[in-house]
Design an enzyme around this catalytic site. Structure first.
Site, short mmCIF file in Angstrom:
data_model
loop_
_atom_site.label_atom_id
_atom_site.label_comp_id
_atom_site.label_asym_id
_atom_site.label_seq_id
_atom_site.Cartn_x
_atom_site.Cartn_y
_atom_site.Cartn_z
N PHE A 170 0.87 -1.18 0.00
CA PHE A 170 0.00 0.00 0.00
C PHE A 170 0.90 1.23 0.00
O PHE A 170 1.69 1.42 0.91
CB PHE A 170 -0.92 0.04 1.23
CG PHE A 170 -1.96 1.12 1.14
CD1 PHE A 170 -3.23 0.85 0.62
CD2 PHE A 170 -1.67 2.43 1.52
CE1 PHE A 170 -4.19 1.85 0.51
CE2 PHE A 170 -2.63 3.44 1.41
CZ PHE A 170 -3.88 3.15 0.90
N ASP A 255 9.41 2.88 1.40
CA ASP A 255 8.22 3.63 1.80
C ASP A 255 8.07 3.48 3.31
O ASP A 255 7.59 2.47 3.82
CB ASP A 255 6.98 3.09 1.07
CG ASP A 255 5.70 3.82 1.50
OD1 ASP A 255 5.72 4.51 2.53
OD2 ASP A 255 4.68 3.67 0.80
N LYS A 284 2.66 10.88 7.23
CA LYS A 284 1.87 10.57 8.44
C LYS A 284 2.35 11.26 9.71
O LYS A 284 2.00 12.39 9.98
CB LYS A 284 1.86 9.05 8.64
CG LYS A 284 0.97 8.31 7.63
CD LYS A 284 0.69 6.91 8.11
CE LYS A 284 0.03 6.02 7.09
NZ LYS A 284 -1.39 6.20 6.95
C1 LIG Z 1 2.99 2.63 3.61
C2 LIG Z 1 2.10 3.74 3.12
N1 LIG Z 1 2.44 4.42 2.03
C3 LIG Z 1 1.69 5.42 1.57
C4 LIG Z 1 0.51 5.78 2.19
C5 LIG Z 1 -0.33 6.90 1.65
O1 LIG Z 1 -0.26 8.01 2.48
P1 LIG Z 1 -1.40 9.14 2.37
O2 LIG Z 1 -2.67 8.53 2.87
O3 LIG Z 1 -0.89 10.25 3.25
O4 LIG Z 1 -1.47 9.54 0.94
C6 LIG Z 1 0.11 5.07 3.32
C7 LIG Z 1 -1.17 5.41 3.99
O5 LIG Z 1 -1.77 4.65 4.68
C8 LIG Z 1 0.92 4.04 3.80
O6 LIG Z 1 0.59 3.33 4.89
#
Ligand SMILES: Cc1ncc(COP(=O)(O)O)c(C=O)c1O
Length: 482
Positions: A170, A255, A284
């Site tokens: 994700f 990520d 986050k």
């Molecule tokens: C690992 C990871 N990458 C990217 C994102 C996307 O972040 P955003 O919701 O701030 O776009 C999330 C969100 O849950 C995430 O957990």
């Protein structure tokens, strides 16, 4: 405890002479409180309101402080979702609030655009000091936006188009990030997505090497610990992946949007594995939950290739990125994390919870695995051995795959005032993603509540089954954004 729905200092400046007294936001929220679900059903996401009502989550939170939420009746909840991980330092931290008020009062030349911001420079310096192998920061307004930057930078810097990601990954829901999503439910119907993306199994170095061998892959984008399922790779996976990327000229992109900023008991999760990625993406928790933020931190050569001439100096960017509110909130958040020893606390309390939950896994046959690092823990449920329980499990699985986790989240919330979430569609894993501020009392609250709810599921499977059937009839699929 006050019942103010907006917990920030709600003091109004005295009205100037001749100026009509404005209704405060606190008054507005109180006056319209009874309409909150109706407003959302009418003007926003009606299906989400239906989900909340069906699972009994429509308690109307009116205040948040630290690791806790308070509903309109004054009941206190322990929030193990922390806003999908943004409130690592706890909700409404006074230091972050003060920093934001200071910015607002300072009449800063925010977003002058044809200028550069001191706060952004200092924040970049502080983040890069934690990753001495990286040199440059690109700020964005969300996690997905930071991932988009990583994709664009990797393509431009390598001159290749391919991006490899993992099953169950994700990375956000904008088009580039969605193209790297390992869950069909998010992708279905939104195509065509970005071309030249490839999915491989997580924690499988042979699959990675096979995908990189053609030397057409710009980046391998991976979560060090996957949020969906809380999947932790073998100790040598990420270092092996970094080596393979180097061998085939692919950029290794970590990520750390969910795992970063102390969540796993280190500032970055890759520190557990001794890896130095070419690009690290954060978001986050970085701004303490008060201002949207994202950042892609890169090696100098990557950044310098993208921004290589004056006429390309604005070739990628976003109007609100580097805004003073986000930068100030992030600087204050880093101070709080350091001054309050939150990374150390995440490691210590995480160890305690992992040990106690693992003990439960030995006692309860419905718990198949407990895994995690720091304040990112997954409790996975699986098919039990005894016949009676197995029959219940099979019926629930037939009704809706992964439903069991939701059936544990509901009594945790209703009977024990604990907020948890399932860790992915069709995944019977409950995720604990609390603030890093948890106390021993909070841990005891978690241990007691999980123990009672899981024991009850073993004692009275028919009650679980009947709740499961109700949910399945409502076709509830848990929302799993975090
Ligand atoms: C690992 C990871 N990458 C990217 C994102 C996307 O972040 P955003 O919701 O701030 O776009 C999330 C969100 O849950 C995430 O957990």
């Amino acid at each position: 405890m006050t019942n103010a729905p907006i917990a920030v200092n709600s003091r109004q400046e005295p009205a100037q002479k001749g100026e009509a007294t404005r209704e405060s936001l606190v008054e507005l929220a109180q006056r319209r409180e009874g309409e909150r679900y109706a407003l959302h059903s009418k003007h926003l996401n009606e299906m989400w309101v239906r989900v909340l009502k069906t699972i009994g989550w429509d308690v109307g939170f009116i205040r948040g402080e630290g690791a806790y939420l308070y509903d309109r009746a004054g009941a206190r909840y322990l929030d193990l979702m922390s806003g999908y991980g943004v409130f690592a330092i706890g909700r409404n931290h006074p230091k972050v609030r003060d920093a934001l008020i200071e910015v607002l009062r300072s009449q800063s030349p925010n977003l002058a655009q044809f200028d550069v911001s001191v706060l952004a420079g200092v924040l970049a310096e502080r983040l890069l000091a934690r990753m001495p192998w990286l040199d440059k920061a690109f700020f964005a307004n969300s996690g997905a936006e930071a991932v988009e930057a990583a994709i664009k930078f990797a393509r431009y810097a390598t001159g290749r188009s391919g991006i490899v990601h993992c099953a169950h990954s994700f990375h956000g829901l904008t088009y580039g990030a969605l193209s790297l999503n390992g869950d069909e439910i998010f992708r279905k119907g939104f195509g065509p997505l970005l071309p030249d993306t490839r999915e491989i199994l997580f924690d499988d170095l042979s699959a990675l090497e096979a995908s990189l061998r053609g030397r057409d892959i710009a980046a391998f984008v991976v979560e060090p610990i996957q949020g969906k399922g809380v999947n932790i790779p073998k100790d040598d996976y990420l270092s092996g992946a970094a080596e393979l990327c180097k061998k085939y000229g692919t950029l290794f992109v970590a990520d750390e949007i969910q795992t970063g900023v102390g969540r796993t008991g280190k500032f970055l999760a890759v520190e557990h594995f001794g890896v130095e990625p070419d690009i690290v993406v954060l978001a986050k928790a970085l701004s303490g939950g008060h201002a949207p933020i994202g950042v892609a931190l890169t090696r100098k050569w990557i950044f310098d290739k993208v921004f290589d001439r004056m006429d390309r100096s604005v070739v990628h960017g976003s109007t609100f990125s580097k805004n003073d509110m986000a930068m100030a909130a992030a600087l204050a958040t880093l101070d709080v994390i350091e001054n309050e020893g939150l990374i150390e606390n995440a490691a210590a309390k995480g160890d305690r919870l992992l040990a106690s939950l693992n003990k439960m896994a030995e006692r309860y046959e419905l718990v198949s695995a407990v895994r995690g690092k720091g304040m990112m823990i997954g409790v996975e449920f699986g098919p039990p051995k005894s016949l009676m329980l197995k029959a219940t499990w099979n019926l629930l699985e037939a009704a809706s795959s992964g439903l069991f986790g939701q059936l544990i989240c509901i009594p945790l919330f209703k009977d024990h005032k604990i907020l948890t979430q399932v860790a992915g569609h069709g995944n019977p894993t409950i995720k604990l993603l609390p603030s890093l501020t948890l106390t021993d009392e909070d841990c005891a609250w978690i241990e007691r509540s999980f123990d009672q709810v899981i024991a009850e599921a073993h004692r009275a499977p028919s009650a679980v089954l009947s709740l499961g059937k109700t949910l399945a009839e409502h076709a509830i699929k848990a929302r799993v954004g975090g």
